[in-house]
Scaffold this active site. Structure first.
Site, PDB file in Angstrom:
ATOM      1  N   ARG A  59      47.216  37.658  43.052  1.00 47.79           N
ATOM      2  CA  ARG A  59      47.473  37.295  44.529  1.00 47.79           C
ATOM      3  C   ARG A  59      48.986  37.262  44.793  1.00 47.79           C
ATOM      4  O   ARG A  59      49.852  37.008  43.870  1.00 47.79           O
ATOM      5  CB  ARG A  59      46.986  35.722  44.675  1.00 47.79           C
ATOM      6  CG  ARG A  59      45.261  35.682  44.435  1.00 47.79           C
ATOM      7  CD  ARG A  59      44.821  34.068  44.317  1.00 47.79           C
ATOM      8  NE  ARG A  59      43.548  33.868  44.094  1.00 47.79           N
ATOM      9  CZ  ARG A  59      43.033  33.799  42.883  1.00 47.79           C
ATOM     10  NH1 ARG A  59      43.948  33.698  41.945  1.00 47.79           N
ATOM     11  NH2 ARG A  59      41.841  33.739  42.764  1.00 47.79           N
ATOM     12  N   LYS A  62      45.982  29.395  42.533  1.00 53.54           N
ATOM     13  CA  LYS A  62      45.101  28.775  43.721  1.00 53.54           C
ATOM     14  C   LYS A  62      43.965  28.105  43.023  1.00 53.54           C
ATOM     15  O   LYS A  62      43.441  26.882  43.549  1.00 53.54           O
ATOM     16  CB  LYS A  62      44.686  29.980  44.547  1.00 53.54           C
ATOM     17  CG  LYS A  62      43.516  29.585  45.657  1.00 53.54           C
ATOM     18  CD  LYS A  62      43.011  30.755  46.326  1.00 53.54           C
ATOM     19  CE  LYS A  62      42.005  30.449  47.228  1.00 53.54           C
ATOM     20  NZ  LYS A  62      41.479  31.485  48.059  1.00 53.54           N
ATOM     21  N   HIS A  83      46.623  41.035  50.031  1.00 48.29           N
ATOM     22  CA  HIS A  83      45.185  40.689  49.245  1.00 48.29           C
ATOM     23  C   HIS A  83      44.420  41.952  49.283  1.00 48.29           C
ATOM     24  O   HIS A  83      43.528  41.918  48.402  1.00 48.29           O
ATOM     25  CB  HIS A  83      44.637  39.588  50.245  1.00 48.29           C
ATOM     26  CG  HIS A  83      43.763  38.808  49.257  1.00 48.29           C
ATOM     27  ND1 HIS A  83      44.380  37.859  48.562  1.00 48.29           N
ATOM     28  CD2 HIS A  83      42.509  38.796  49.139  1.00 48.29           C
ATOM     29  CE1 HIS A  83      43.416  37.356  47.660  1.00 48.29           C
ATOM     30  NE2 HIS A  83      42.338  37.730  48.144  1.00 48.29           N
ATOM     31  N   ARG A 100      44.418  43.631  45.962  1.00 50.06           N
ATOM     32  CA  ARG A 100      43.419  43.001  45.115  1.00 50.06           C
ATOM     33  C   ARG A 100      42.093  43.436  45.337  1.00 50.06           C
ATOM     34  O   ARG A 100      41.312  43.922  44.187  1.00 50.06           O
ATOM     35  CB  ARG A 100      43.680  41.534  45.335  1.00 50.06           C
ATOM     36  CG  ARG A 100      42.928  40.651  44.328  1.00 50.06           C
ATOM     37  CD  ARG A 100      43.038  39.040  44.803  1.00 50.06           C
ATOM     38  NE  ARG A 100      42.196  37.852  44.190  1.00 50.06           N
ATOM     39  CZ  ARG A 100      42.305  37.688  42.974  1.00 50.06           C
ATOM     40  NH1 ARG A 100      43.429  38.187  42.047  1.00 50.06           N
ATOM     41  NH2 ARG A 100      41.508  36.634  42.555  1.00 50.06           N
ATOM     42  N   HIS A 118      38.792  34.678  38.454  1.00 54.67           N
ATOM     43  CA  HIS A 118      37.733  34.010  39.076  1.00 54.67           C
ATOM     44  C   HIS A 118      37.212  33.105  38.281  1.00 54.67           C
ATOM     45  O   HIS A 118      37.149  33.232  37.208  1.00 54.67           O
ATOM     46  CB  HIS A 118      36.725  34.942  39.589  1.00 54.67           C
ATOM     47  CG  HIS A 118      37.083  36.022  40.581  1.00 54.67           C
ATOM     48  ND1 HIS A 118      36.485  37.048  40.962  1.00 54.67           N
ATOM     49  CD2 HIS A 118      38.024  35.871  41.503  1.00 54.67           C
ATOM     50  CE1 HIS A 118      36.865  37.677  42.038  1.00 54.67           C
ATOM     51  NE2 HIS A 118      37.850  36.818  42.292  1.00 54.67           N
ATOM     52  N   TYR A 168      32.147  42.199  44.811  1.00 55.81           N
ATOM     53  CA  TYR A 168      32.273  43.464  44.626  1.00 55.81           C
ATOM     54  C   TYR A 168      31.180  44.285  44.278  1.00 55.81           C
ATOM     55  O   TYR A 168      31.150  45.707  44.510  1.00 55.81           O
ATOM     56  CB  TYR A 168      33.498  43.595  43.521  1.00 55.81           C
ATOM     57  CG  TYR A 168      34.897  43.031  44.182  1.00 55.81           C
ATOM     58  CD1 TYR A 168      35.430  43.157  45.085  1.00 55.81           C
ATOM     59  CD2 TYR A 168      35.180  41.668  43.426  1.00 55.81           C
ATOM     60  CE1 TYR A 168      36.596  42.710  45.526  1.00 55.81           C
ATOM     61  CE2 TYR A 168      36.339  41.079  43.949  1.00 55.81           C
ATOM     62  CZ  TYR A 168      36.838  41.582  44.888  1.00 55.81           C
ATOM     63  OH  TYR A 168      38.214  40.944  45.312  1.00 55.81           O
TER      64      TYR A 168
END
Length: 605
Positions: A361, A388, A453, A456, A479, A488
């Site tokens: 990120r 984050k 982003h 990414r 994640h 994805y």
């Protein structure tokens, strides 16, 4: 002895004109005497009106500047804005050692001389406004002085303080690296002032409401990150402002009822968005979701000011959009990376390649520290800081990225007071700087608008399309749950694709089409594509990535401890080893050398 001698005029004049040439001393003596003739003494100037002070500026302004810098008079912010005086030259005399240190550090951080002089003058202004020694100015004095100057600008009808803000911002960076303040500056773009003004309005009209909201924010500040807390604060502030404007009878949170929330929902739907005629669906969800959480937690936080029942229901939130991640295709990605490698700006080259090859990120990228690169075994890894999702992880570092980071560290220099990897002029690089760099490179590559982003999403899509497991992608992207990574899989569902192409082949067979072109129909470009595919043949298929797009996952299976191969695959492994050697990929070549040696050992035993 005259009255002026009793007031110390000769001493002040002598001190003001000391260490000057005869002509300069005469001019300065004239200015000083004009000051005493007009005001009598420094206290007389202090008592004079702003109009009289500014009227005397052409005649004795340099002497007044000297009195300000030496602390003999304390100017008002209105005077400093009105006279537009530069205190730098006077400060050089009065604070000679600090002036040299400040100027040298400013130059070391990359500021041109003209900006360094403005920053030095800004420091002297702040010291004068707060009655503080120039080498004792801290964050509190800076904030106080800037607020005074903003108020003075509002009174004068001049709301533009852009130059002053820029000079103060640069000055803070210099003071930080001199060790005089403890934090790097951050830009507020005037938002803090508007936010504080709105809270003052809320407190004035509904003090009990303001107290409850502040109490809740204090509790949330213990568990939320600053950006998350800022989002909650904004949602509550907007709701409170709405209540005061449209329901002035509301005095506390306990007065809020269901009808107030329903009216607020309608009001939100009519608001203009930043990027469209109305607020985005997700923005409305955020505003209402924050309110729902607020009312639900009042009871558990034991806050007395609460309504008998929560007025916000989960059904009030708009249905959540579920868009697929926006990524750029392989061809566009290849063009982007080609343009990046030729870019003259080292930050642009380093930052965009890092985003594209690691999937970080942008907040994680800009928070990297100088010790982020670590060596584990024979490979280099990048330690991504807590971000984050409060997750910590290591990312394998491509050799090309290691070279870029080494080059960046060399040009960055040794700024001992900050461990941040990405600094410019001694300051933290802002997300807008990164977005602008990416926008310019994407335009140069001719691929349209690209956001940080998206890179990414692009890496994750490339990885899943080439067989990388969802577990590995989740670890790479940091994640917390597989549900975040499964999105994805919706982009590249291999089962759907296999069944689709199987059906397509059967349909094409109905039309009795030729399955191959005649040999003489193959052009030079088609032949080049076929040869390229053959050079990148894998053990169980082909890699169809463009030539320009390197891939550090191409040997991920062969490096796995569960990988098993047998002697019939030796020709393929040999070709892959030769391919790695031709490309100079030392680590990949070692992998295949080890596999070949193992096969030869098994055959000999």
């Amino acid at each position: 002895m005259t009255a002026r001698e009793l007031l110390g005029e000769p001493d002040l004049v002598a001190e003001f004109t000391s260490s000057k040439t005869d002509s300069s001393a005469t001019k300065r003596r004239r200015q000083a005497r004009a000051f005493f003739a007009r005001f009598g003494d420094p206290a007389g100037w202090q008592r004079a009106s702003l109009v009289d002070q500014l009227a005397a500026e052409p005649e004795c302004g340099r002497f007044v500047a000297w009195l300000i810098v030496t602390g003999r008079v304390r100017p008002s912010p209105d005077y400093l804005l009105g006279c537009r005086g530069n205190l730098a030259a006077v400060g050089d005399r009065v604070h000679a050692a600090l002036s040299v240190e400040f100027t040298n550090m400013s130059k070391e951080l990359g500021y041109p001389v003209v900006l360094a002089r403005r920053q030095w003058s800004a420091l002297l202004h702040i010291a004068a406004l707060t009655a503080t020694a120039a080498n004792r100015v801290g964050d509190a004095q800076i904030d106080d002085a800037v607020q005074q100057l903003r108020s003075a600008a509002d009174r004068a009808g001049n709301r533009s303080l852009r130059n002053l803000t820029a000079n103060v911002f640069g000055m803070q960076a210099v003071l930080f690296h001199l060790g005089l303040i403890d934090r790097l500056p951050t830009r507020s773009n005037g938002r803090a002032g508007r936010r504080d003004a709105q809270w003052r309005h809320i407190t004035e009209h509904a003090p009990l409401l303001a107290i409850t909201l502040r109490d809740y924010l204090d509790q949330m500040g213990v568990r939320l990150r600053p950006n998350s807390l800022a989002s909650v604060e904004k949602s509550l502030r907007i709701f409170a402002g709405y209540l005061i404007e449209h329901h002035p009878d509301i005095r506390c949170v306990a007065d809020v009822r269901r009808n107030h929330v329903q009216a607020y929902k309608t009001w939100l739907a009519t608001r203009t968005g930043n990027r469209g005629p109305s607020l985005a669906n997700q923005t409305i969800r955020t505003r209402l979701g924050t309110l729902a959480a607020f009312f639900a937690r009042l009871d558990e936080l034991d806050i007395a000011d609460r309504p008998p029942r929560a007025p916000v229901l989960r059904s009030d939130l708009p249905i959540k959009d579920d868009p697929l991640p926006r990524f750029i295709d392989d061809a566009a990605s290849a063009k982007l990376l080609t343009a990046v490698r030729d870019h003259p700006d080292p930050f642009t080259r380093t930052a965009i390649e890092l985003l594209a090859r690691t999937g970080m990120r942008q907040s994680e990228l800009l928070a990297l520290t100088t010790d982020a690169v670590v060596q584990i075994g024979s490979s280099y890894w990048l330690r991504v800081p807590l971000g984050k999702l409060h997750t910590d992880r290591y990312i394998p570092l491509h050799p090309h990225l290691k070279t870029l980071l080494d080059d960046w560290m060399t040009q960055r220099g040794d700024i001992a007071r900050s461990k941040l990897l990405f600094l410019e002029r001694g300051r933290r690089i802002r997300p807008s700087r990164l977005a602008t760099a990416l926008h310019s490179v994407a335009a140069e590559a001719g691929i349209g608008h690209v956001t940080p982003h998206q890179l990414r999403h692009t890496l994750a899509t490339q990885a899943i399309n080439r067989g990388m497991s969802l577990e590995a992608i989740a670890a790479l992207l940091g994640h917390k749950s597989m549900s975040m990574t499964l999105v994805y899989a919706r982009i590249a569902d291999r089962t759907v694709a296999d069944e689709y192409f199987a059906v397509t082949q059967k349909v094409e067979a109905l039309y009795d089409q030729d399955r191959q072109l005649p040999a003489d129909a193959e052009g030079s470009e088609m032949a080049k594509l076929r040869r390229e595919a053959h050079r990148r043949m894998l053990g169980n298929g082909y890699c169809a990535r463009p030539v320009e797009l390197d891939c550090h996952f191409e040997s991920i299976c062969e490096s796995c401890t569960f990988f098993v191969t047998t002697i019939e695959f030796r020709p393929t492994l040999q070709r892959q080893r030769d391919d790695a050697a031709a490309k100079g990929q030392v680590g990949r070549k070692k992998i295949f050398d080890g596999l070949l040696d193992r096969l030869d050992g098994d055959a000999a035993s």
